[in-house]
Each structure stands twice: as structure tokens, then as C-alpha cells.
Design a protein around this motif. Structure first.
Motif, PDB file in Angstrom:
ATOM      1  N   VAL A  73       0.676  -1.097  -0.045  1.00 30.46           N
ATOM      2  CA  VAL A  73       0.034  -0.024  -0.068  1.00 30.46           C
ATOM      3  C   VAL A  73       1.040   1.212   0.143  1.00 30.46           C
ATOM      4  O   VAL A  73       0.481   2.365  -0.514  1.00 30.46           O
ATOM      5  N   THR A  74       2.086   1.094   0.399  1.00 31.37           N
ATOM      6  CA  THR A  74       3.015   2.272   0.520  1.00 31.37           C
ATOM      7  C   THR A  74       3.489   2.634  -1.022  1.00 31.37           C
ATOM      8  O   THR A  74       3.448   3.732  -1.426  1.00 31.37           O
ATOM      9  N   MET A  75       3.716   1.292  -1.780  1.00 31.03           N
ATOM     10  CA  MET A  75       4.258   1.760  -3.101  1.00 31.03           C
ATOM     11  C   MET A  75       3.121   2.014  -4.140  1.00 31.03           C
ATOM     12  O   MET A  75       3.306   2.934  -5.138  1.00 31.03           O
ATOM     13  N   THR A  76       1.740   1.804  -3.654  1.00 32.80           N
ATOM     14  CA  THR A  76       0.809   2.362  -4.375  1.00 32.80           C
ATOM     15  C   THR A  76       0.758   3.770  -4.788  1.00 32.80           C
ATOM     16  O   THR A  76       0.494   4.146  -6.125  1.00 32.80           O
ATOM     17  N   GLY A  77       0.831   4.282  -3.859  1.00 32.48           N
ATOM     18  CA  GLY A  77       0.761   6.008  -4.157  1.00 32.48           C
ATOM     19  C   GLY A  77       1.922   6.388  -5.070  1.00 32.48           C
ATOM     20  O   GLY A  77       1.741   7.330  -5.877  1.00 32.48           O
ATOM     21  N   HIS A  78       3.344   5.628  -5.182  1.00 36.68           N
ATOM     22  CA  HIS A  78       4.224   6.197  -6.014  1.00 36.68           C
ATOM     23  C   HIS A  78       3.800   5.675  -7.535  1.00 36.68           C
ATOM     24  O   HIS A  78       3.997   6.553  -8.468  1.00 36.68           O
ATOM     25  N   LEU A  79       3.275   4.500  -7.686  1.00 30.64           N
ATOM     26  CA  LEU A  79       2.865   4.027  -8.847  1.00 30.64           C
ATOM     27  C   LEU A  79       1.676   5.003  -9.616  1.00 30.64           C
ATOM     28  O   LEU A  79       1.774   5.112 -10.832  1.00 30.64           O
ATOM     29  N   LEU A 137       2.622  -7.740 -13.901  1.00 36.54           N
ATOM     30  CA  LEU A 137       3.668  -7.431 -12.999  1.00 36.54           C
ATOM     31  C   LEU A 137       3.515  -6.938 -11.810  1.00 36.54           C
ATOM     32  O   LEU A 137       2.099  -6.622 -11.692  1.00 36.54           O
ATOM     33  N   ILE A 138       3.965  -7.574 -10.858  1.00 33.83           N
ATOM     34  CA  ILE A 138       3.790  -7.308  -9.547  1.00 33.83           C
ATOM     35  C   ILE A 138       4.875  -6.300  -8.758  1.00 33.83           C
ATOM     36  O   ILE A 138       6.155  -6.616  -8.850  1.00 33.83           O
ATOM     37  N   ILE A 139       4.384  -5.300  -8.144  1.00 34.48           N
ATOM     38  CA  ILE A 139       5.377  -4.464  -7.366  1.00 34.48           C
ATOM     39  C   ILE A 139       4.969  -4.237  -5.839  1.00 34.48           C
ATOM     40  O   ILE A 139       4.085  -4.618  -5.538  1.00 34.48           O
ATOM     41  N   GLY A 140       6.087  -4.517  -5.081  1.00 35.85           N
ATOM     42  CA  GLY A 140       5.869  -4.570  -3.501  1.00 35.85           C
ATOM     43  C   GLY A 140       7.137  -3.889  -2.899  1.00 35.85           C
ATOM     44  O   GLY A 140       8.032  -3.365  -3.439  1.00 35.85           O
ATOM     45  N   ALA A 141       7.077  -4.110  -1.676  1.00 37.25           N
ATOM     46  CA  ALA A 141       8.246  -3.382  -0.791  1.00 37.25           C
ATOM     47  C   ALA A 141       9.142  -4.619  -0.200  1.00 37.25           C
ATOM     48  O   ALA A 141       8.678  -5.672   0.024  1.00 37.25           O
ATOM     49  N   SER A 143      10.689  -3.425   2.628  1.00 33.03           N
ATOM     50  CA  SER A 143      10.865  -2.877   3.799  1.00 33.03           C
ATOM     51  C   SER A 143       9.639  -2.436   4.594  1.00 33.03           C
ATOM     52  O   SER A 143       8.314  -2.766   3.873  1.00 33.03           O
ATOM     53  N   GLY A 144       9.309  -2.206   5.862  1.00 35.59           N
ATOM     54  CA  GLY A 144       8.151  -1.693   6.204  1.00 35.59           C
ATOM     55  C   GLY A 144       7.332  -3.030   6.594  1.00 35.59           C
ATOM     56  O   GLY A 144       7.612  -4.274   6.251  1.00 35.59           O
ATOM     57  N   ALA A 145       6.104  -2.805   6.981  1.00 36.64           N
ATOM     58  CA  ALA A 145       5.347  -3.892   7.686  1.00 36.64           C
ATOM     59  C   ALA A 145       4.785  -4.824   6.444  1.00 36.64           C
ATOM     60  O   ALA A 145       4.536  -5.868   6.751  1.00 36.64           O
ATOM     61  N   GLU A 146       4.705  -4.178   5.278  1.00 30.21           N
ATOM     62  CA  GLU A 146       4.163  -4.785   4.147  1.00 30.21           C
ATOM     63  C   GLU A 146       5.604  -5.606   3.494  1.00 30.21           C
ATOM     64  O   GLU A 146       5.494  -5.948   2.093  1.00 30.21           O
ATOM     65  N   ASN A 147       6.579  -5.904   3.916  1.00 25.32           N
ATOM     66  CA  ASN A 147       7.984  -6.340   3.386  1.00 25.32           C
ATOM     67  C   ASN A 147       7.536  -7.872   2.939  1.00 25.32           C
ATOM     68  O   ASN A 147       7.016  -8.588   3.555  1.00 25.32           O
ATOM     69  N   THR A 161       8.272 -10.029 -10.722  1.00 24.14           N
ATOM     70  CA  THR A 161       7.952  -9.264  -9.405  1.00 24.14           C
ATOM     71  C   THR A 161       9.132  -8.301  -8.928  1.00 24.14           C
ATOM     72  O   THR A 161      10.398  -8.868  -9.021  1.00 24.14           O
ATOM     73  N   LEU A 162       8.962  -6.969  -8.636  1.00 24.22           N
ATOM     74  CA  LEU A 162      10.014  -6.096  -8.412  1.00 24.22           C
ATOM     75  C   LEU A 162       9.509  -5.725  -6.859  1.00 24.22           C
ATOM     76  O   LEU A 162       8.288  -5.206  -6.439  1.00 24.22           O
ATOM     77  N   LEU A 163      10.624  -5.691  -5.935  1.00 27.29           N
ATOM     78  CA  LEU A 163      10.357  -5.112  -4.405  1.00 27.29           C
ATOM     79  C   LEU A 163      11.363  -3.911  -4.192  1.00 27.29           C
ATOM     80  O   LEU A 163      12.701  -4.336  -4.565  1.00 27.29           O
ATOM     81  N   TYR A 164      11.037  -2.962  -3.546  1.00 28.10           N
ATOM     82  CA  TYR A 164      11.759  -2.086  -3.187  1.00 28.10           C
ATOM     83  C   TYR A 164      11.747  -1.626  -1.894  1.00 28.10           C
ATOM     84  O   TYR A 164      10.677  -1.593  -1.210  1.00 28.10           O
TER      85      TYR A 164
END
Length: 334
Positions: A73-79, A137-141, A143-147, A161-164
């Protein structure tokens, strides 16, 4: 469910996953056709690429993804700020910082405008629900609670899948990186430029206090201090503030994060001294209660009314919440 039913179910999942991977490998043929005289291998390499991310290297990433599912949910705003084709996102349990679905309020309108669905609610990826959405494509984190690192292999079986990490990097740098990895460099440049323009306008219009700014978040028994290297600290610095360094000594962190640490109330109050207090992600009532405690009520910032509310949505900065924070600064110091 008996053993035969389980085997049948997972065999079905494996078949669908394999089909999705095959579709991903063949997708994006339009960009490849621009290379005149290229062979089949050239077309395939133009349609997909390898992308290095914070959990490894993903192969066969679409050059122009069409169906992105965000498992952060953190990465969604950036996307969304990049106008990336997000079809669904992880959501958190609804709270004061989210809408009714569990999407962060700073970008929930953008999600609605783009018809983004809730993929699932909670911090652990529900792989079968992600599979049903048929992402390319799957984007995720990472770090953070949703690691999502421990689910990386399962998610990668569904789609590349890409994790950042999003904790030790500015949202601008993360936006630029996503733009490069998703083929959205031009949009990333536009987003950061619009933000920088707004920073320059507000910096010229405000009067920054001579005291340093303590970026804090009250946790009742302790206090979180955001560092000058945090996304919030960098933004305040760009506006002309001097951000207070955390107390000496090692505070409690989460997963090795470098953007904030937690200390005792007394230690933070002693370090803050004459600093202005800028509260991150609180209601006005919570700020009033925090500054009324004996350890805080006699600080110069409290007595001189140099206590500021940066807004509920400022604990995780993206293009949207950074803009809201700037608005708060302009209103408080303009």
C-alpha cells in the motif's frame, strides 16, 4: 478438503501461473516491432527486460506493463503518481489515515479515478487473490510492515515481481527508479519537477524559525524521532529548516531502518530543548495530549506555541502526501 482435491487445486494454480508467465514473455510486441529487420530473439528482448531490484533481479519484466498489482500500500501511491497501470493494490485495515477500503487518504481519490481494486486486506500477500487478478507485473516492498521478501518466490511464480525499499530513500529517488524500471522516465521527471517547483515557491514565501525542527511521533510511552535523512527530514531541509538530529545513543528501530528511531520521552525532550516541535501523523487532540504531559509542557516550544501539526498522512511520503505536507508548512509558516 482431501488430498486429491488439494493436489488438483495446486496443479490448477501451477498451470495458470505458467500460462501467465508465458503471456508475460510474449507480451509487449508493439515496441519490438519498431526495430526494423530484427529477428525473433531481438523482438523478445525488446518486449521484456531484466530489472535489478532490492530483493534480486527479475527476468522477463514487460517493457510496457499493462496490469500491475501492488502488494504494498506504500508503493501504490508512487505508482499512481506515475500514471502506472495499477489494477489492484494491497489495502490495510481502515483507520484515520485511510479511506473505508484501507487505501491511504492522500491518494484514494486517484485510486478511485483509476478504478484500482482492493487485491486483499492485510500485510501478508494473498497469492491466490493476486493470481486471480492476472497481473503481468507485481510491485511490492522490501521494507516496512508490508515487506514481501519471504513471499518473493511465490509471487514470482505468478508474474515478474519487483520489490523496493522505501525507508532509506527519498520519494523522489524512488519515483525516478520506478520510472526507469517501468519505462515511465518522462512521467517521473515531470512529477519530481512539479514538486521541486512547488518547494521553491513555498520556500520563498515562508519564514523558517531560527530554532531547529524536531520531527516527532508520539507513541505514548516513547517518542519516535525522524532523522534528517528521512523523507520528511529531507523535505523540511529543502524548505530551509534545520532538522534536529536524534538523541545520542542507539534508539529502537524496525528492521534496520535509518529514517527514524524510537527513544524514551525524557530523552527526546532533553534533546529537543528549544527546538520547534513538528508532529507527524497525529490528530490535533493527540498533539494536545502529548504536549500536556509533564515531560513536555514546560519546553520552550510548548510555552511559545511552536508546536505544529504536519498532518495525518505524513508518516509515509509519496508525491501526494509530500504535497499535503508542503501545504501544511505554507499555512503554518507563511
Amino acid at each position: 478438503m482431501n488430498g486429491r482435491q488439494l493436489r488438483t487445486r495446486f496443479q490448477g494454480v501451477a498451470v495458470v501461473a505458467a500460462g501467465l508467465l508465458a503471456l508475460t514473455a510474449c507480451g509487449g510486441s508493439a515496441p519490438a516491432e519498431k526495430s526494423a529487420g530484427s529477428g525473433k530473439d531481438d523482438k523478445a528482448s525488446a518486449a521484456t527486460r531484466s530489472v535489478k531490484h532490492d530483493a534480486g533481479t527479475a527476468e522477463k519484466v514487460p517493457a510496457q506493463p499493462q496490469r500491475i498489482v501492488s502488494v504494498s500500500v506504500t508503493m501504490t501511491g508512487h505508482l499512481l503518481a506515475l500514471d502506472a497501470p495499477v489494477i489492484a493494490s494491497q489495502a490495510t485495515p481502515p483507520s484515520v489515515i485511510t479511506d473505508k477500503q484501507g487505501f491511504f487518504t492522500q491518494w484514494s481519490d486517484a485510486a478511485a479515478k483509476n478504478s484500482v481494486k482492493v487485491a486483499y486486506q492485510g500485510f501478508e500477500p494473498e497469492v491466490e487473490k493476486v493470481l486471480a487478478l492476472k497481473p503481468d507485473l507485481i510491485i511490492g516492498a522490501s521494507s516496512g510492515a508490508e515487506n514481501a521478501e519471504k513471499f518473493y518466490d511465490k509471487l514470482s511464480a505468478v508474474a515478474p515481481t519487483l520489490l523496493y525499499r522505501h525507508d532509506d530513500v527519498s520519494w523522489q529517488d524512488l519515483t525516478a527508479r520506478l520510472g526507469k524500471d517501468l519505462g515511465l522516465e518522462e512521467r517521473a521527471t515531470e512529477v519530481v519537477a512539479a514538486h521541486d517547483k512547488r518547494v521553491g515557491e513555498v520556500k520563498a514565501a515562508i519564514t523558517v524559525p531560527k530554532q531547529s525542527a524536531a520531527l516527532v511521533r508520539d507513541n505514548q510511552s516513547a517518542m519516535t524521532v525522524l532523522t534528517p535523512e528521512s523523507a520528511q527530514g529531507r523535505l523540511l531541509t529543502s524548505l530551509g529548516f534545520t532538522v534536529l538530529e536524534p538523541p545520542a545513543g542507539k534508539g529502537q528501530t524496525q528492521g534496520g531502518r535509518s529514517d527514524f528511531a524510537e527513544f524514551s520521552q525524557e530523552k527526546v525532550a532533553d534533546t529537543a530543548k528549544d527546538s520547534s516541535l513538528l508532529f507527524v501523523s497525529h490528530t490535533p487532540e493527540e498533539i494536545t495530549a502529548a504536549t500536556a504531559r509533564p515531560v513536555w509542557k514546560d519546553l520552550p516550544a510548548v510555552k511559545d506555541k511552536r508546536v505544529y501539526d504536519l498532518g495525518l498522512d505524513t508518516f509515509r511520503l509519496d508525491y501526494y502526501s509530500a504535497g499535503n505536507l508542503i501545504d501544511k508548512i505554507e499555512k503554518s509558516f507563511g
